[in-house]
Design a protein around this motif. Structure first.
Motif, PDB file in Angstrom:
ATOM      1  N   ALA A 441       1.452  -0.842  -0.068  1.00  0.00           N
ATOM      2  CA  ALA A 441       0.020   0.090  -0.020  1.00  0.00           C
ATOM      3  C   ALA A 441       0.610   1.173   0.207  1.00  0.00           C
ATOM      4  CB  ALA A 441      -1.188   0.108   1.591  1.00  0.00           C
ATOM      5  N   ARG A 442       0.189   2.396  -0.050  1.00  0.00           N
ATOM      6  CA  ARG A 442       0.712   3.820   0.056  1.00  0.00           C
ATOM      7  C   ARG A 442       1.539   3.876   1.625  1.00  0.00           C
ATOM      8  NH1 ARG A 442      -0.488   9.212   1.402  1.00  0.00           N
ATOM      9  NH2 ARG A 442       0.991  10.609   0.455  1.00  0.00           N
ATOM     10  N   ILE A 443       2.742   4.641   0.687  1.00  0.00           N
ATOM     11  CA  ILE A 443       3.816   4.914   2.240  1.00  0.00           C
ATOM     12  C   ILE A 443       3.343   6.146   3.190  1.00  0.00           C
ATOM     13  CG2 ILE A 443       6.852   4.735   3.395  1.00  0.00           C
ATOM     14  CD1 ILE A 443       7.366   3.219   0.495  1.00  0.00           C
ATOM     15  N   ALA A 444       3.152   5.439   4.267  1.00  0.00           N
ATOM     16  CA  ALA A 444       3.073   6.787   5.066  1.00  0.00           C
ATOM     17  C   ALA A 444       4.335   7.529   5.037  1.00  0.00           C
ATOM     18  CB  ALA A 444       2.934   6.174   6.916  1.00  0.00           C
ATOM     19  N   GLY A 445       3.252   9.130   5.715  1.00  0.00           N
ATOM     20  CA  GLY A 445       4.814   9.832   5.344  1.00  0.00           C
ATOM     21  C   GLY A 445       5.951  10.312   5.877  1.00  0.00           C
TER      22      GLY A 445
END
Length: 480
Positions: A441-445
């Motif tokens: 999934a999209r990587i957290a900032g």
């Protein structure tokens, strides 16, 4: 103690006071606001740790406090800043994972602040009793952190294992302290060193030294006191494991350096043998046991055991170069570990489940190229491949061992480093040459920020490492 002395003591220990008072205030905020206050408490906890760090860096002044039980010198200052960086980074990394790992309770950041306070007290301990109190404050907070996800069987089991084995090590440490006190009549490090310089050492004292070293070696998970590490690393929630692997290791290594370089320096021949054995055993177990691991958190546990072995190579030398090498090693190890754990926390499928198998990284270069590049740099650095930071970490401890004529130790270190390279390179091979089994999934900032900065540190260290090395040398001069 006169009022002037007491005020001077308060000023020297102000970072610890900031954390202690702050932790109590955060607890009150949490209690009166309930669980919905968790994000606020986490933010304030981060601010607290940054405030303590800024005080350490900006306010000058070294010396002893509280009748010699607490010591602030360049070594303590440097190691405290490193430990605080580790704690604050681990805390920031938990933000996006709080809900999925069931860490969204206000108690969690408070426990992390209390564990950090324990680390700070431990690094500044100049007395066996202060050492024990600092170690216990740190450990008790960590036991609860390991088991904080009460709905997870693995988390509860890891907390219990850590607590039972940790209690055993605390008992050994306390028994060692009582023997040392019995045979020297003192608990202060300077006084113990003075007694040992004046008298011939007795066998009872050597037994005390062995027990004290055993208690501290448990905290850095050095062989043969490493049993808890793989299970606790695997079972605890990943953000908690990242916290375990960073600050507490730095603090425990710092107090080990202080105990042997200050209190027991007159009997260097006795503790040198112990550290050489522990170092060789840790390097060998860390390198060989990790080869068969399929879970990446277990692999990082064995990797950490190996790294502690390499750090002890420098300490076993018993010289200023060796201590400087250990300080540098712990800083570089902590940066590499936090970066790697940020990548592990980013291993989350689009369906929302976290995956922990090494094989799940297959084909990462095709799906998340930036993360693959950074993780490759971190793996190469951990393996000690030049010109990355990990190479310099190992280089300086091996040079110290050779200067101290510990040739066998240095040779075994280099050979185990080669064996250890296998499992780091295997991860690189999986990421770049295997087919992807699925996409993350999209990587957290916050995770992207942490692994980007640690990747930058290990690659750019060769260009900008001079000031860090100078600071490590200045810190090592505290003992020699």
């Amino acid at each position: 103690m006169s009022s002037e002395l007491f005020l001077a003591s308060l000023q020297l220990s102000m970072p610890e006071i900031i954390l202690a008072v702050g932790a109590l205030a955060l607890l009150m905020i949490g209690v009166f606001s309930g669980d919905r206050s968790a994000p606020t408490v986490t933010g304030l906890a981060v601010a607290l740790i940054i405030a303590a760090g800024l005080w350490l860096v900006l306010v000058p002044g070294d010396g002893e406090a509280y009748g010699g039980a607490f010591l602030l010198d360049p070594f303590a200052r440097f190691m405290k800043v490193v430990a605080l960086i580790g704690s604050v980074t681990a805390m920031i990394m938990t933000v996006g994972h709080a809900r999925s790992e069931q860490l969204d309770r206000f108690e969690f950041p408070v426990l992390m602040v209390l564990a950090t306070l324990g680390m700070m007290l431990l690094i500044s301990a100049n007395d066996l009793l202060a050492l024990y109190l600092g170690l216990e404050l740190m450990s008790l907070s960590l036991y609860v952190c390991a088991a904080i996800n009460r709905d997870s069987l693995r988390s509860t089991e890891s907390g219990l294992k850590y607590f039972v084995l940790g209690s055993l090590s605390s008992g050994m440490l306390l028994y060692g302290c009582s023997l040392v006190y019995g045979f020297t009549g003192n608990t202060g490090f300077d006084e113990i060193a003075a007694v040992l310089s004046a008298d011939t050492r007795s066998l009872g004292l050597v037994f005390g030294l062995v027990f004290v070293l055993a208690g501290v070696c448990f905290k850095i998970s050095a062989v043969p006191f490493h049993m808890w590490t793989p299970d606790v690393y695997e079972g605890a929630p990943t953000p908690v494991t990242a916290f375990f692997a960073a600050g507490p290791k730095v603090a425990a290594m710092a107090i080990l350096v202080r105990v042997v370089s200050e209190a027991f320096m007159p009997i260097v021949a006795d503790w040198q043998q112990i550290l050489v054995f522990v170092s060789i055993a840790s390097m060998m177990l860390g390198s060989f046991a990790a080869i068969g691991q399929r879970n990446i958190k277990r692999l990082m546990a064995y990797s950490s055991i190996g790294h502690m072995g390499f750090a002890l190579v420098g300490l076993a030398a018993g010289t200023e170069t060796g201590v400087s090498g250990v300080i540098l090693y712990m800083l570089i190890y902590m940066v590499m570990t936090l970066g790697t754990f940020a990548c592990i926390m980013a291993m989350r499928r689009k369906e929302g489940e976290n995956v922990e198998n090494v094989d799940d990284l297959a084909g990462l270069a095709a799906t998340k190229p930036f993360m693959a590049v950074v993780l490759t740099a971190l793996m190469f650095s951990m393996a000690g491949i030049p010109p990355l930071a990990g190479f310099f970490a190992k280089y300086f401890v091996f040079v110290a061992a050779i200067e101290a004529k510990l040739y066998a130790l240095a040779i075994i270190g280099v050979l185990t480093s080669v064996v250890g390279a296998y499992y780091y390179l295997r991860i690189v091979k999986l990421m770049w040459f295997d087919e992807a089994t699925g996409e993350f999934a999209r990587i957290a900032g916050e995770l992207r920020l942490v692994f980007s900065l640690s990747g930058l540190f290990v690659t750019a260290y060769v260009l900008f490492g001079g000031p860090v090395g100078t600071a490590a040398n200045a810190a090592a001069k505290s003992f020699f």
